[in-house]
Scaffold this motif. Structure first.
Motif, PDB file in Angstrom:
ATOM      1  N   VAL A  91      40.463  42.619  47.310  1.00 30.06           N
ATOM      2  CA  VAL A  91      41.335  43.786  47.444  1.00 30.06           C
ATOM      3  C   VAL A  91      40.796  44.736  48.509  1.00 30.06           C
ATOM      4  CG1 VAL A  91      42.295  45.799  46.260  1.00 30.06           C
ATOM      5  CG2 VAL A  91      42.161  43.602  45.079  1.00 30.06           C
ATOM      6  N   ALA A  92      39.481  44.939  48.526  1.00 30.35           N
ATOM      7  CA  ALA A  92      38.881  45.805  49.543  1.00 30.35           C
ATOM      8  C   ALA A  92      39.206  45.315  50.944  1.00 30.35           C
ATOM      9  CB  ALA A  92      37.365  45.889  49.340  1.00 30.35           C
ATOM     10  N   ASP A  93      39.110  44.018  51.160  1.00 31.00           N
ATOM     11  CA  ASP A  93      39.440  43.454  52.473  1.00 31.00           C
ATOM     12  C   ASP A  93      40.910  43.674  52.814  1.00 31.00           C
ATOM     13  OD1 ASP A  93      36.830  42.588  52.738  1.00 31.00           O
ATOM     14  OD2 ASP A  93      37.256  40.525  52.113  1.00 31.00           O
ATOM     15  N   LEU A  94      41.779  43.508  51.836  1.00 27.39           N
ATOM     16  CA  LEU A  94      43.215  43.689  52.074  1.00 27.39           C
ATOM     17  C   LEU A  94      43.553  45.147  52.360  1.00 27.39           C
ATOM     18  CD1 LEU A  94      44.608  41.304  49.318  1.00 27.39           C
ATOM     19  CD2 LEU A  94      44.803  40.986  51.799  1.00 27.39           C
ATOM     20  N   LEU A 179      40.953  53.118  39.409  1.00 25.98           N
ATOM     21  CA  LEU A 179      41.413  51.763  39.120  1.00 25.98           C
ATOM     22  C   LEU A 179      40.332  50.695  39.286  1.00 25.98           C
ATOM     23  CD1 LEU A 179      43.646  49.834  38.303  1.00 25.98           C
ATOM     24  CD2 LEU A 179      44.405  49.812  40.704  1.00 25.98           C
ATOM     25  N   PRO A 180      39.595  50.625  40.397  1.00 27.22           N
ATOM     26  CA  PRO A 180      38.616  49.535  40.508  1.00 27.22           C
ATOM     27  C   PRO A 180      37.521  49.616  39.454  1.00 27.22           C
ATOM     28  CG  PRO A 180      38.375  51.081  42.324  1.00 27.22           C
ATOM     29  CD  PRO A 180      39.644  51.435  41.624  1.00 27.22           C
ATOM     30  N   PHE A 181      37.177  50.821  39.000  1.00 36.26           N
ATOM     31  CA  PHE A 181      36.157  50.966  37.961  1.00 36.26           C
ATOM     32  C   PHE A 181      36.704  50.495  36.612  1.00 36.26           C
ATOM     33  CE2 PHE A 181      34.980  53.753  41.383  1.00 36.26           C
ATOM     34  CZ  PHE A 181      33.600  53.626  41.461  1.00 36.26           C
ATOM     35  N   ALA A 182      37.972  50.827  36.338  1.00 42.29           N
ATOM     36  CA  ALA A 182      38.597  50.337  35.115  1.00 42.29           C
ATOM     37  C   ALA A 182      38.691  48.819  35.129  1.00 42.29           C
ATOM     38  CB  ALA A 182      39.985  50.961  34.959  1.00 42.29           C
ATOM     39  N   LEU A 183      39.057  48.241  36.283  1.00 40.95           N
ATOM     40  CA  LEU A 183      39.150  46.788  36.390  1.00 40.95           C
ATOM     41  C   LEU A 183      37.776  46.133  36.306  1.00 40.95           C
ATOM     42  CD1 LEU A 183      41.862  46.435  39.195  1.00 40.95           C
ATOM     43  CD2 LEU A 183      42.149  46.115  36.724  1.00 40.95           C
ATOM     44  N   GLU A 206      51.183  45.438  45.737  1.00 37.04           N
ATOM     45  CA  GLU A 206      51.408  44.226  46.523  1.00 37.04           C
ATOM     46  C   GLU A 206      50.073  43.534  46.837  1.00 37.04           C
ATOM     47  OE1 GLU A 206      53.431  45.370  50.059  1.00 37.04           O
ATOM     48  OE2 GLU A 206      55.173  46.203  49.013  1.00 37.04           O
ATOM     49  N   LEU A 207      49.072  44.338  47.204  1.00 34.26           N
ATOM     50  CA  LEU A 207      47.778  43.770  47.574  1.00 34.26           C
ATOM     51  C   LEU A 207      47.076  43.160  46.372  1.00 34.26           C
ATOM     52  CD1 LEU A 207      46.448  46.538  50.011  1.00 34.26           C
ATOM     53  CD2 LEU A 207      47.961  44.598  50.476  1.00 34.26           C
ATOM     54  N   LEU A 208      47.231  43.763  45.207  1.00 37.48           N
ATOM     55  CA  LEU A 208      46.614  43.203  44.004  1.00 37.48           C
ATOM     56  C   LEU A 208      47.195  41.834  43.679  1.00 37.48           C
ATOM     57  CD1 LEU A 208      46.557  46.429  41.810  1.00 37.48           C
ATOM     58  CD2 LEU A 208      44.561  45.229  42.708  1.00 37.48           C
ATOM     59  N   LEU A 213      45.355  38.868  41.305  1.00 40.66           N
ATOM     60  CA  LEU A 213      45.164  39.510  40.006  1.00 40.66           C
ATOM     61  C   LEU A 213      46.145  38.934  39.001  1.00 40.66           C
ATOM     62  CD1 LEU A 213      43.610  41.920  38.609  1.00 40.66           C
ATOM     63  CD2 LEU A 213      45.699  43.243  39.004  1.00 40.66           C
ATOM     64  N   PRO A 214      45.703  38.548  37.814  1.00 37.67           N
ATOM     65  CA  PRO A 214      46.616  38.013  36.811  1.00 37.67           C
ATOM     66  C   PRO A 214      47.735  39.005  36.490  1.00 37.67           C
ATOM     67  CG  PRO A 214      44.343  37.613  36.163  1.00 37.67           C
ATOM     68  CD  PRO A 214      44.283  38.513  37.358  1.00 37.67           C
ATOM     69  N   VAL A 215      48.919  38.486  36.248  1.00 38.74           N
ATOM     70  CA  VAL A 215      50.066  39.350  35.977  1.00 38.74           C
ATOM     71  C   VAL A 215      49.816  40.166  34.716  1.00 38.74           C
ATOM     72  CG1 VAL A 215      51.656  37.763  37.107  1.00 38.74           C
ATOM     73  CG2 VAL A 215      51.284  37.585  34.656  1.00 38.74           C
ATOM     74  N   GLY A 216      50.311  41.379  34.741  1.00 34.38           N
ATOM     75  CA  GLY A 216      50.203  42.259  33.585  1.00 34.38           C
ATOM     76  C   GLY A 216      48.930  43.074  33.533  1.00 34.38           C
ATOM     77  N   VAL A 217      47.949  42.733  34.358  1.00 35.22           N
ATOM     78  CA  VAL A 217      46.678  43.465  34.314  1.00 35.22           C
ATOM     79  C   VAL A 217      46.849  44.866  34.898  1.00 35.22           C
ATOM     80  CG1 VAL A 217      44.296  43.521  35.174  1.00 35.22           C
ATOM     81  CG2 VAL A 217      45.287  41.385  34.312  1.00 35.22           C
ATOM     82  N   VAL A 218      47.609  44.984  35.973  1.00 36.00           N
ATOM     83  CA  VAL A 218      47.955  46.289  36.536  1.00 36.00           C
ATOM     84  C   VAL A 218      49.467  46.396  36.625  1.00 36.00           C
ATOM     85  CG1 VAL A 218      47.874  47.762  38.591  1.00 36.00           C
ATOM     86  CG2 VAL A 218      45.808  46.589  37.829  1.00 36.00           C
ATOM     87  N   ASN A 219      49.990  47.476  36.066  1.00 37.87           N
ATOM     88  CA  ASN A 219      51.425  47.742  36.076  1.00 37.87           C
ATOM     89  C   ASN A 219      51.652  49.128  36.658  1.00 37.87           C
ATOM     90  OD1 ASN A 219      52.407  45.391  34.083  1.00 37.87           O
ATOM     91  ND2 ASN A 219      50.517  46.296  33.285  1.00 37.87           N
ATOM     92  N   ILE A 220      52.732  49.285  37.413  1.00 34.64           N
ATOM     93  CA  ILE A 220      53.019  50.548  38.098  1.00 34.64           C
ATOM     94  C   ILE A 220      54.412  51.023  37.695  1.00 34.64           C
ATOM     95  CG2 ILE A 220      53.324  51.671  40.344  1.00 34.64           C
ATOM     96  CD1 ILE A 220      51.447  49.461  41.495  1.00 34.64           C
ATOM     97  N   VAL A 221      54.494  52.258  37.232  1.00 32.99           N
ATOM     98  CA  VAL A 221      55.792  52.860  36.932  1.00 32.99           C
ATOM     99  C   VAL A 221      55.941  54.125  37.768  1.00 32.99           C
ATOM    100  CG1 VAL A 221      56.292  51.919  34.665  1.00 32.99           C
ATOM    101  CG2 VAL A 221      54.721  53.818  34.847  1.00 32.99           C
TER     102      VAL A 221
END
Length: 507
Positions: A91-94, A179-183, A206-208, A213-221
């Motif tokens: 993710v950092a590279d992206l 977010l990266p610390f939570a992940l 999009e980058l995640l 990243l497995p689906v459902g791990v990060v969700n955005i509303v």
């Protein structure tokens, strides 16, 4: 206009169409069930920058449900630290590969200078890399001194589903402090960015997915505090809320979260002083003060919005700050030479002006600026660099968060008085001290009620160093290993070795 430096509007390739933002729920991009959306108009250029789907209760519930399922089935929480770290590094590279795209959107949505937006987004990649290192080095403790028949371990486990609610002033940087610390800890997340600056968060989604990243791990509303933010704070399937924003909203979130006693981490307001002693390097102090109050147009929780200066050098230091303030480049955020851009909204600009007006009515004096200004080439909202002297500790401008390019000047005579003025505030986020005497600096640093104390500098930060506040500036810490531990639960495991326990019930 003669009291400020204004950069020219530049010919820039503005987007031909607004960015279309949608929710990311369980790995799927989707609009709102009711078809509602909201628009963001640039505070600097007046163009429609983004159109985002507007979430309601249904979308928020679905996002929380997806995060809950993803955490409980272990697709992220039970994999190795190495696997989590590998993805965070991708993710950092992206992020670094998409700096220009994200910086343009952040500049147009927030009004901040493009050079600053580039620095924030590229710098955020370092937060992701640091969090990746924590994912691999996280560990608990063991207790091997409890007797030959006992052994205990302290495990650190992810807290669960985390609601992350971010502000408009540093939308990508602050998200990257959370977010990266939570992940890295193994949590799953639901994110709500500010409705004024939602687009870089969507791009991160999009980058995640691109990183795997497995689906459902990060969700955005995408949406507003009601109902989205409120539901994210109170929902029983959420284990923790991490929020950055105003103290008033932070209190409301803490109240909502208290219904289920979920953990709350809050990074809130500040009224941050820089205390300048007579032996200070005044050239360096004046430059740092000027930077501290105008960085991000003062729309910064760490803004050095008040200086407490020894009365023997007050006039000299103010003259230096005023002279430097006139040279700070205000203007078109898309001009690379611009240092200070537009104010986020008309309502906020009026609030800033109100603080200055009230200070004048209370007896303060404006040495520079003090009012909104127009730009000859742009329709946006700008506020002149402002220095207010004759400020006393009881004035609102000295006690409340103005969140604009406005500096308040107070004076002191003794170290005791300087410390008293520093601590005479509801906030305690950061403070600074300027002196060539190390004993003065250390005495101040130990007694200042602030989460960060800078000595002979201002606003230097590093991923390794914890950030957070005392008092009404919040609770909890971000960055450093403390930033990881916010997202962990502690579990003690106590084991008896062999059958050595005496029976409680006697035969």
């Amino acid at each position: 206009m003669s009291d400020m430096t204004m950069t020219a509007a530049v010919e820039a390739a503005l987007p031909k169409a607004p960015f279309e933002g949608r929710h990311l729920i369980d790995g799927i991009w989707r609009g709102s069930d009711n078809g509602e959306s909201f628009d963001r108009t640039s505070p600097s250029h007046g163009i429609l920058v983004s159109r985002s789907a507007r979430a309601g209760r249904a979308e928020t519930e679905a996002a929380i449900g997806a995060a809950r399922k993803a955490f409980d089935d272990g697709r992220w929480s039970r994999i190795s630290g190495k696997e989590r770290a590998t993805l965070l590094l991708k993710v950092a590279d992206l992020i670094e590969a998409n700096v220009e795209r994200m910086a343009l959107l952040e500049t147009l949505e927030s009004g901040k200078p493009i050079s600053q937006a580039r620095g924030e987004i590229s710098g955020a990649a370092d937060l992701w890399r640091y969090a990746a290192s924590l994912a691999r080095t996280m560990h608990g403790d063991s207790h091997n001194s409890l007797g030959e028949d006992m052994l205990a371990m302290v495990l650190k486990e992810p807290i669960g589903v985390v609601s992350i609610i971010t502000p408009w002033n540093f939308p990508f940087w602050i998200l990257s402090q959370k977010l990266p610390f939570a992940l890295a800890a193994g949590c799953t997340c639901v994110i709500k960015p500010s409705e004024m600056t939602p687009s870089t968060t969507v791009i991160l989604g999009e980058l995640l997915l691109q990183a795997g990243l497995p689906v459902g791990v990060v969700n955005i509303v995408l949406g507003f505090g009601q109902p989205v933010g409120a539901l994210m704070a109170e929902h029983p399937d959420v284990d923790m809320v991490s929020f950055t924003g105003s103290t008033a909203v932070g209190k409301a979130i803490a109240a909502a979260a208290s219904v289920t006693l979920k953990k709350v981490a809050l990074e809130l307001g500040g009224k941050n002083p820089q205390v300048v002693f007579p032996d200070a390097d005044l050239e360096s102090a004046a430059d740092a003060i000027t930077f501290g109050v105008y960085f991000n147009a003062g729309e910064c929780c760490n803004s050095g919005s008040r200086i407490i200066v020894h009365e023997d050098i007050a006039d000299t230091l103010v003259e230096k700050v005023v002279a430097l303030s006139k040279k700070v480049a205000f203007g078109d955020p898309l001009n690379p030479e611009t240092q200070v851009g537009a104010i986020i909204s008309q309502a906020h600009q009026e609030k800033i002006a109100g603080y200055v007006k009230d200070a004048l009515a209370a007896g303060a004096r404006v040495k520079l600026g003090g009012a909104p200004v127009s730009h000859p080439g742009l329709p946006g909202r700008f506020f002149a660099p402002t220095v207010v002297t004759g400020v006393t500790a009881d004035m609102a401008i000295a006690r409340e968060e103005v969140f604009g390019p406005v500096l308040s000047v107070l004076t002191f005579r003794t170290l005791e008085e300087a410390i008293a003025l520093t601590n005479d505030a509801a906030y305690g986020l950061s403070a600074g001290v300027w002196s060539e005497n190390v004993h003065t600096c250390l005495a101040f640093a130990r007694r200042a009620e602030a989460g960060t104390v800078w000595t002979n500098t201002w606003m230097d930060g590093f991923p390794e160093v914890a950030f957070g506040g005392y008092k009404q500036s919040g609770q909890g810490r971000e960055n450093g290993h403390y930033g990881l531990e916010e997202f962990l639960e502690i579990k003690s495991v106590v084991m008896r070795v062999g059958r050595t326990r005496s029976n409680w019930v006697r035969a």
